[in-house]
Scaffold this motif. Structure first.
Motif, short mmCIF file in Angstrom:
data_model
loop_
_atom_site.label_atom_id
_atom_site.label_comp_id
_atom_site.label_asym_id
_atom_site.label_seq_id
_atom_site.Cartn_x
_atom_site.Cartn_y
_atom_site.Cartn_z
N LYS A 1 -3.94 15.94 -1.59
CA LYS A 1 -5.16 16.03 -0.79
C LYS A 1 -5.42 14.70 -0.07
O LYS A 1 -5.25 13.64 -0.67
N ASP A 2 -5.81 14.77 1.19
CA ASP A 2 -6.26 13.61 1.98
C ASP A 2 -5.32 12.39 1.92
O ASP A 2 -5.79 11.25 1.77
N PRO A 3 -4.02 12.59 2.07
CA PRO A 3 -3.13 11.41 1.98
C PRO A 3 -3.37 10.39 3.08
O PRO A 3 -3.02 9.22 2.92
N GLU A 4 -3.97 10.83 4.21
CA GLU A 4 -4.15 9.90 5.34
C GLU A 4 -5.20 8.84 5.05
O GLU A 4 -5.30 7.84 5.76
N PHE A 5 -6.00 9.05 3.98
CA PHE A 5 -7.06 8.08 3.70
C PHE A 5 -6.56 7.00 2.75
O PHE A 5 -6.50 7.19 1.54
N VAL A 6 -6.18 5.89 3.35
CA VAL A 6 -5.59 4.76 2.62
C VAL A 6 -6.55 3.59 2.77
O VAL A 6 -6.96 3.26 3.88
N GLN A 7 -6.93 3.00 1.65
CA GLN A 7 -7.85 1.86 1.76
C GLN A 7 -7.12 0.56 1.99
O GLN A 7 -6.16 0.24 1.28
N PHE A 8 -7.57 -0.18 3.02
CA PHE A 8 -7.07 -1.52 3.26
C PHE A 8 -8.15 -2.48 2.78
O PHE A 8 -9.28 -2.45 3.28
N HIS A 9 -7.80 -3.29 1.79
CA HIS A 9 -8.80 -4.24 1.28
C HIS A 9 -8.92 -5.36 2.29
O HIS A 9 -7.91 -5.87 2.78
N PRO A 10 -10.17 -5.77 2.59
CA PRO A 10 -10.33 -6.80 3.63
C PRO A 10 -9.68 -8.13 3.25
O PRO A 10 -9.14 -8.81 4.12
N ILE B 1 -6.97 -15.24 4.38
CA ILE B 1 -6.87 -13.83 3.95
C ILE B 1 -6.65 -12.89 5.14
O ILE B 1 -6.96 -13.22 6.28
N GLN B 2 -6.12 -11.73 4.84
CA GLN B 2 -5.94 -10.67 5.85
C GLN B 2 -6.07 -9.33 5.12
O GLN B 2 -5.92 -9.28 3.90
N PRO B 3 -6.35 -8.25 5.86
CA PRO B 3 -6.41 -6.94 5.20
C PRO B 3 -5.03 -6.51 4.68
O PRO B 3 -4.00 -6.86 5.26
N GLY B 4 -5.00 -5.78 3.57
CA GLY B 4 -3.74 -5.25 3.03
C GLY B 4 -4.02 -3.94 2.31
O GLY B 4 -5.14 -3.70 1.84
N GLN B 5 -2.99 -3.09 2.21
CA GLN B 5 -3.17 -1.80 1.51
C GLN B 5 -3.68 -2.09 0.09
O GLN B 5 -3.20 -2.99 -0.58
N HIS B 6 -4.61 -1.26 -0.37
CA HIS B 6 -5.20 -1.52 -1.68
C HIS B 6 -5.34 -0.28 -2.56
O HIS B 6 -5.19 -0.36 -3.77
N TYR B 7 -5.63 0.87 -1.97
CA TYR B 7 -5.99 2.01 -2.81
C TYR B 7 -5.65 3.31 -2.09
O TYR B 7 -5.79 3.41 -0.87
N SER B 8 -5.24 4.32 -2.88
CA SER B 8 -4.97 5.64 -2.29
C SER B 8 -6.19 6.53 -2.56
O SER B 8 -6.39 6.95 -3.70
#
Ligand SMILES: Cc1cc2nc3c(=O)[nH]c(=O)nc-3n(C[C@H](O)[C@H](O)[C@H](O)COP(=O)(O)OP(=O)(O)OC[C@H]3O[C@@H](n4cnc5c(N)ncnc54)[C@H](O)[C@@H]3O)c2cc1C
Length: 568
Positions: A225-234, A338-345
């Protein structure tokens, strides 16, 4: 074959919390895990776990309803409100339980559990143990599991979820220490296999978080479900992308661009640095893209200097250590790049509020699952909470299931036997063939593609290209081979097998993102900048087809808070 009534895959917080509940309910249950439980990624969680305890001087009026509203708004209205209510109502009890089991939470002077603000909330509500919250919670749960005599099979890599005729029968595993391929039968299986961050290169996730659990379920016919929603941590450390907890901003840290400006005032005038993550990540990326990164480089500064050494040492000691050891700078004296990076599915295995799925006897919980309590954007501190609240609920439901459905080894052995034969044949092929493709170069292509186009800002053109690249990799996978011959701890073999599942998940993510022609939460389409509630207020369900993912949709549960424009 080894048999247990219930097999829980994953020894992180969700898996252990489920196992404790199931054991208490009298189920014969065991945990199967790639790493020893306390090495799971849950142990890396820093900032805190949310509950509306109202202990903070500014949060006296807080309650579960406020927590639910913040979560729904933070989710950009894609979160399912029935599941969110459960999350928020059970949160205070969950903190009390962990406290009574011995988690050494940080405390206020009056002795109550301390709380700090994290992003996107009206009240400070994240309970924390310095900046090592996950570490302490995980050890607390592991102690409770040991106390109950829980059986753990660690250093087993689960390779297949065995499903036949809509029912779950067990697992195919590769035991790293012995090099054996082993089958497990079970009346029920619960996946608590964590997130899929490592399909990206710039990620805060542990290296083992490649989403194999999600991909195995996807292959067994259960939708993601909803794989397109990927959190990028700031705020991830420039260079290594190690997380710099939201707790840094919760304690008062600022964000500064090359002009020494606190630029968040232009993006979220009232919440500033404590706006939700999707918004802060986009703001930082915009500053970088418009040339206001520090020295023209792709990062801005997170400045903690004004907090002083005493506060940093008390509340953010891990952050100081990480900066010293991994970036060679002391945040007491220098700002952090710092830069944004993938963090959470946010997406994951499609589950109901008891963790059940469309397959009989198969359950999922934690980051591997999608309820969805986070919708299009997760609030800091809600994931640890989800692992415990829904880990426990799912453990209870799975224990009830095995009590009512006693199959025993004989009922499941034929299906698992067939799966073992298939897997052994696949391994033999991988070990025997001459490679025409390099698995490691292909893995880099997957992560580079995800980093460059399935990122904070997405475009239709970029996503078309991602889909083409990933489909091409899917075909070229047939040319990869395992080059290292031994069976014991064959990490080359694991990487090659993992690549197969990474391509599947990456493709589902890219295709779902390409199809969603709107911007909502963490999914930001430059070519479709507006949220479109008429067309897109619905969950994606990605099913694995022979020719790539097949996308279907299902409604969001909205029964309390009507969608509004998000203002921070
Ligand atoms: C650096 C970092 C900081 C974070 N900080 C916070 C925070 O402060 N607050 C918050 O709410 N959330 C935070 N999060 C998110 C949160 O920590 C995670 O979402 C959560 O802990 C996931 O728990 P889990 O039990 O679902 O999975 P994990 O803890 O990732 O455990 C997964 C388990 O599955 C097993 N496994 C996986 N695949 C296989 C396989 N194929 N075979 C066998 N076993 C397998 C692994 O061995 C492991 O035991 C953070 C995340 C990160 C990365």
């Amino acid at each position: 074959m080894i048999h247990h009534q219930l097999l829980i895959v994953g020894g992180g917080l969700a898996g252990l919390r489920a196992a404790i509940k199931a054991a208490e309910a009298g189920a014969d249950c065991a945990v199967v895990s790639l790493v020893h439980p306390v090495r799971s990624h849950s142990g890396a969680a820093q900032g805190g776990i949310n509950a509306s305890l109202g202990n903070h001087p500014d949060s006296g009026a807080d309650n579960p309803e406020h927590h639910a509203f913040d979560t729904v708004k933070g989710s950009d209205y894609l979160g399912d409100q029935d599941a969110i209510r459960i999350l928020c109502e059970e949160a205070p009890g969950c903190i009390h339980e962990m406290e009574h089991w011995g988690t050494p939470f940080s405390r206020f002077d009056d002795g109550t559990v301390a709380q700090r603000p994290l992003g996107g909330t009206q009240y400070p509500r994240a309970c924390y143990a310095a900046d090592k919250t996950g570490h302490y919670l995980l050890h607390t749960c592991y102690e409770q599991a040991v106390l109950r005599g829980l059986k753990v099979y660690d250093e087993y890599s689960v390779q297949e979820l065995v499903v036949e005729d809509g029912a779950c029968h067990g697992l195919v595993t590769y035991a790293l220490r012995t090099g054996m391929v082993e089958g497990f039968t079970a009346d029920a299986v619960l996946f608590a296999t964590g997130g899929s961050g490592r399909i990206f290169g710039r990620s805060t996730s542990a290296l083992i978080n490649t989403g194999t659990g999600m991909a195995m379920a996807y292959r067994a016919g259960i939708p993601v479900k909803d794989p397109e929603f990927v959190q990028f941590h700031p705020t991830t450390l420039y260079g290594t992308n190690i997380l710099m907890s939201e707790g840094c901003r919760g304690e008062g840290g600022y964000l500064l661009n090359s002009e020494n400006e606190r630029f968040m005032q232009r993006y979220a005038a009232s919440f500033m640095e404590l706006a939700p993550r999707d918004l802060v990540a986009r703001s930082i990326q915009t500053e970088i893209d418009q040339g206001r990164g520090i020295g023209g480089k792709p990062y801005v500064f997170l400045d903690l200097r004004h907090l002083g050494a005493a506060v940093i040492d008390e509340r953010l000691p891990g952050i100081r250590d990480i900066c010293i050891h991994f970036a060679g700078l002391d945040p007491v004296e220098e700002p952090i790049p710092i830069q944004p990076g993938q963090h959470y599915s946010m997406g994951g295995i499609d589950v109901e509020t008891d963790g059940g799925t469309c397959v009989e006897g198969f359950f999922a919980a934690g980051e591997a699952a999608c309820l969805s309590v986070h919708g299009a954007n997760r609030l800091g501190g809600n994931s640890l909470l989800e692992t415990i609240v829904f880990g426990a609920r799912t453990g209870t439901a799975a224990a009830a299931y095995v009590r009512d459905h006693v199959g025993g080894p004989a009922a499941h052995a034929p299906a698992v036997g067939r799966a073992l034969d298939r897997f052994t044949a696949k391994l033999d092929r991988l070990l025997a063939r001459k490679p025409t493709a390099d698995a490691y170069a292909m893995r880099a292509q997957v992560t580079d593609t995800m980093d460059s186009v399935v990122q904070v800002f997405r475009t239709g053109q970029g996503l078309d290209q991602a889909v083409r690249t990933l489909r091409d990799l899917r075909e070229r996978y047939e040319g990869v081979a395992v080059r290292s011959g031994g069976r014991i701890f064959n990490l080359d073999m694991l990487r090659v097998l993992e690549l197969d599942t990474m391509i599947d998940l990456a493709l589902a993510t890219a295709e779902a993102a390409r199809a969603r022609t709107e911007s909502r939460g963490a999914h930001s389409r430059v070519d479709f900048p507006k949220r479109d509630d008429i067309e897109w207020l619905r969950h994606t369900l990605a099913y694995r087809g022979d020719d790539g993912p097949r996308l279907e949709y299902k409604p969001v549960v909205i029964d309390q808070f009507k969608p509004q424009e998000r203002v921070y």
